[in-house]
Design an enzyme around this catalytic site. Structure first.
Site, PDB file in Angstrom:
ATOM      1  N   GLU A   1      -5.242  10.935 -21.933  1.00  0.00           N
ATOM      2  CA  GLU A   1      -5.383   9.574 -21.321  1.00  0.00           C
ATOM      3  C   GLU A   1      -4.994   9.418 -20.120  1.00  0.00           C
ATOM      4  O   GLU A   1      -3.794   9.265 -19.706  1.00  0.00           O
ATOM      5  CB  GLU A   1      -4.765   8.532 -22.431  1.00  0.00           C
ATOM      6  CG  GLU A   1      -5.093   8.386 -23.816  1.00  0.00           C
ATOM      7  CD  GLU A   1      -4.214   7.423 -24.601  1.00  0.00           C
ATOM      8  OE1 GLU A   1      -3.235   7.046 -24.113  1.00  0.00           O
ATOM      9  OE2 GLU A   1      -4.574   7.056 -25.759  1.00  0.00           O
TER      10      GLU A   1
ATOM     11  N   GLN B   1     -12.148  -1.727 -10.092  1.00  0.00           N
ATOM     12  CA  GLN B   1     -13.269  -0.704  -9.516  1.00  0.00           C
ATOM     13  C   GLN B   1     -12.690   0.867  -9.413  1.00  0.00           C
ATOM     14  O   GLN B   1     -11.613   1.074  -9.260  1.00  0.00           O
ATOM     15  CB  GLN B   1     -13.552  -1.163  -7.961  1.00  0.00           C
ATOM     16  CG  GLN B   1     -14.580  -0.101  -7.319  1.00  0.00           C
ATOM     17  CD  GLN B   1     -14.711  -0.942  -5.932  1.00  0.00           C
ATOM     18  OE1 GLN B   1     -14.895  -2.066  -5.763  1.00  0.00           O
ATOM     19  NE2 GLN B   1     -14.476   0.061  -4.746  1.00  0.00           N
ATOM     20  N   ASP B   2     -13.788   1.560  -9.809  1.00  0.00           N
ATOM     21  CA  ASP B   2     -13.133   2.999  -9.977  1.00  0.00           C
ATOM     22  C   ASP B   2     -14.065   3.797  -8.863  1.00  0.00           C
ATOM     23  O   ASP B   2     -15.288   3.422  -8.500  1.00  0.00           O
ATOM     24  CB  ASP B   2     -13.653   3.828 -11.226  1.00  0.00           C
ATOM     25  CG  ASP B   2     -12.779   3.585 -12.283  1.00  0.00           C
ATOM     26  OD1 ASP B   2     -11.661   2.878 -11.986  1.00  0.00           O
ATOM     27  OD2 ASP B   2     -12.869   4.254 -13.724  1.00  0.00           O
TER      28      ASP B   2
ATOM     29  N   ARG C   1      -9.711  12.214   4.569  1.00  0.00           N
ATOM     30  CA  ARG C   1     -10.032  11.063   4.370  1.00  0.00           C
ATOM     31  C   ARG C   1      -8.895   9.969   4.595  1.00  0.00           C
ATOM     32  O   ARG C   1      -8.000   9.950   3.770  1.00  0.00           O
ATOM     33  CB  ARG C   1     -10.785  10.642   2.991  1.00  0.00           C
ATOM     34  CG  ARG C   1     -12.279  11.577   2.766  1.00  0.00           C
ATOM     35  CD  ARG C   1     -12.609  11.497   1.393  1.00  0.00           C
ATOM     36  NE  ARG C   1     -13.545  12.640   1.228  1.00  0.00           N
ATOM     37  CZ  ARG C   1     -14.965  12.549   1.492  1.00  0.00           C
ATOM     38  NH1 ARG C   1     -15.404  11.338   2.023  1.00  0.00           N
ATOM     39  NH2 ARG C   1     -15.599  13.329   1.413  1.00  0.00           N
TER      40      ARG C   1
ATOM     41  N   HIS D   1      -6.533   4.994   4.966  1.00  0.00           N
ATOM     42  CA  HIS D   1      -7.340   3.886   5.098  1.00  0.00           C
ATOM     43  C   HIS D   1      -6.420   2.542   3.976  1.00  0.00           C
ATOM     44  O   HIS D   1      -5.359   2.867   3.727  1.00  0.00           O
ATOM     45  CB  HIS D   1      -8.322   3.827   3.994  1.00  0.00           C
ATOM     46  CG  HIS D   1      -9.318   5.252   4.496  1.00  0.00           C
ATOM     47  ND1 HIS D   1     -10.277   5.718   3.882  1.00  0.00           N
ATOM     48  CD2 HIS D   1      -9.846   5.266   5.934  1.00  0.00           C
ATOM     49  CE1 HIS D   1     -10.971   6.426   4.752  1.00  0.00           C
ATOM     50  NE2 HIS D   1     -10.650   6.236   5.878  1.00  0.00           N
TER      51      HIS D   1
ATOM     52  N   LYS E   1      -3.481   1.604  -5.515  1.00  0.00           N
ATOM     53  CA  LYS E   1      -4.646   2.350  -6.023  1.00  0.00           C
ATOM     54  C   LYS E   1      -3.811   3.277  -7.048  1.00  0.00           C
ATOM     55  O   LYS E   1      -2.635   3.724  -6.845  1.00  0.00           O
ATOM     56  CB  LYS E   1      -4.856   3.252  -4.982  1.00  0.00           C
ATOM     57  CG  LYS E   1      -5.632   2.593  -3.679  1.00  0.00           C
ATOM     58  CD  LYS E   1      -5.984   3.400  -2.518  1.00  0.00           C
ATOM     59  CE  LYS E   1      -6.899   2.546  -1.531  1.00  0.00           C
ATOM     60  NZ  LYS E   1      -7.003   3.403  -0.292  1.00  0.00           N
TER      61      LYS E   1
ATOM     62  N   HIS F   1      -3.394   4.902   2.995  1.00  0.00           N
ATOM     63  CA  HIS F   1      -3.491   6.062   2.161  1.00  0.00           C
ATOM     64  C   HIS F   1      -4.672   6.873   2.620  1.00  0.00           C
ATOM     65  O   HIS F   1      -5.637   6.529   3.080  1.00  0.00           O
ATOM     66  CB  HIS F   1      -3.993   5.431   0.703  1.00  0.00           C
ATOM     67  CG  HIS F   1      -4.346   6.385  -0.200  1.00  0.00           C
ATOM     68  ND1 HIS F   1      -5.875   6.664  -0.473  1.00  0.00           N
ATOM     69  CD2 HIS F   1      -3.842   7.529  -1.037  1.00  0.00           C
ATOM     70  CE1 HIS F   1      -5.872   7.724  -1.512  1.00  0.00           C
ATOM     71  NE2 HIS F   1      -4.758   8.152  -1.789  1.00  0.00           N
TER      72      HIS F   1
ATOM     73  N   TYR G   1     -10.211   7.616  -8.181  1.00  0.00           N
ATOM     74  CA  TYR G   1      -9.092   6.527  -7.890  1.00  0.00           C
ATOM     75  C   TYR G   1      -9.572   5.175  -8.523  1.00  0.00           C
ATOM     76  O   TYR G   1     -10.677   4.769  -8.185  1.00  0.00           O
ATOM     77  CB  TYR G   1      -8.395   6.614  -6.745  1.00  0.00           C
ATOM     78  CG  TYR G   1      -9.190   6.424  -5.498  1.00  0.00           C
ATOM     79  CD1 TYR G   1      -9.389   5.184  -4.897  1.00  0.00           C
ATOM     80  CD2 TYR G   1     -10.219   7.315  -5.130  1.00  0.00           C
ATOM     81  CE1 TYR G   1     -10.143   5.050  -3.659  1.00  0.00           C
ATOM     82  CE2 TYR G   1     -10.800   7.270  -3.910  1.00  0.00           C
ATOM     83  CZ  TYR G   1     -10.857   6.213  -3.389  1.00  0.00           C
ATOM     84  OH  TYR G   1     -11.750   5.681  -2.072  1.00  0.00           O
TER      85      TYR G   1
ATOM     86  N   LYS H   1     -15.309   7.482  12.160  1.00  0.00           N
ATOM     87  CA  LYS H   1     -14.555   6.371  12.210  1.00  0.00           C
ATOM     88  C   LYS H   1     -13.048   6.577  11.829  1.00  0.00           C
ATOM     89  O   LYS H   1     -12.181   5.916  12.582  1.00  0.00           O
ATOM     90  CB  LYS H   1     -14.958   5.659  10.759  1.00  0.00           C
ATOM     91  CG  LYS H   1     -14.179   4.470  10.402  1.00  0.00           C
ATOM     92  CD  LYS H   1     -14.656   3.631   8.989  1.00  0.00           C
ATOM     93  CE  LYS H   1     -13.527   3.002   8.481  1.00  0.00           C
ATOM     94  NZ  LYS H   1     -13.652   2.733   7.203  1.00  0.00           N
ATOM     95  N   ASP H   2     -12.822   7.635  11.171  1.00  0.00           N
ATOM     96  CA  ASP H   2     -11.431   8.030  10.937  1.00  0.00           C
ATOM     97  C   ASP H   2     -10.681   8.522  12.259  1.00  0.00           C
ATOM     98  O   ASP H   2      -9.605   8.324  12.643  1.00  0.00           O
ATOM     99  CB  ASP H   2     -11.055   9.123   9.742  1.00  0.00           C
ATOM    100  CG  ASP H   2     -11.185   8.162   8.458  1.00  0.00           C
ATOM    101  OD1 ASP H   2     -11.279   6.972   8.319  1.00  0.00           O
ATOM    102  OD2 ASP H   2     -11.500   8.847   7.352  1.00  0.00           O
TER     103      ASP H   2
END
Length: 182
Positions: A28, A46-47, A59, A62, A72, A119, A132, A169-170
């Protein structure tokens, strides 16, 4: 389900139980009741799924500003990542401090990152899949980022800077000192 504080304002490592036999295992990966019994009383709405083809994909870092800030719960279904959380709560005694954790399919661990943290993650293997859950929907007008190589945060990424693959962007994200934060 096992939980461990990572020493920075509510960031936790979570290890779901695995029940295995000759066929493989069952787990689980999310159980609302067990998290609530451990003090995490949140509604995930949201996943998200991230696939990175190569080792060295970065990544982040953010976050979303209130009122669209997100908690998260991050896990890896294939491969491994170095996951990083940075405290961006200006009034926090640990403002600008970071914590990192290797999260992997082999270790079957997760990281919980509360609101108020930037994150990011770096893939440590090719073909890495990250899944996530978040507590608020993606909101482009509240979406922000901080530079991965901010010298004031001083994150030790285990891949040479020249080998890191990231979005424009990052790469153009501001330093923490110049960022809009909590």
């Amino acid at each position: 389900m096992e939980m461990r504080e990572l020493g920075l304002g509510g960031v936790l490592e979570i290890r779901p139980d695995r029940h295995g036999d000759s066929r493989g295992f069952f787990s689980e990966t999310y159980n609302r009741s067990r998290l609530e019994n451990s003090g995490i009383r949140l509604e995930f709405v949201q996943d998200n799924f991230s696939y990175s083809r190569h080792k060295g994909v970065l990544r982040g870092l953010h976050y979303q500003l209130p009122p669209a800030a997100q908690d998260k719960l991050v896990r890896v279904s294939r491969g491994s990542i170095l996951d990083v959380a940075v405290d961006i709560r200006r009034n926090s005694p640990s403002f600008g401090a970071s914590v990192s954790l290797v999260v992997s399919a082999d270790a079957w661990n997760q990281i919980f990152i509360p609101k108020g943290f930037a994150h990011g993650f770096l893939t440590l293997e090719d073909d890495t899949e990250v899944v996530y859950k978040v507590t608020d929907y993606y909101s482009p007008q509240h979406d922000r980022a901080i530079r991965f190589d901010d010298p004031d945060i001083n994150i030790e990424w285990p891949v040479a800077r020249a080998d890191i693959v990231m979005s424009d962007k990052d790469r153009a994200a501001p330093l923490l000192a110049d960022a809009e934060t909590f």
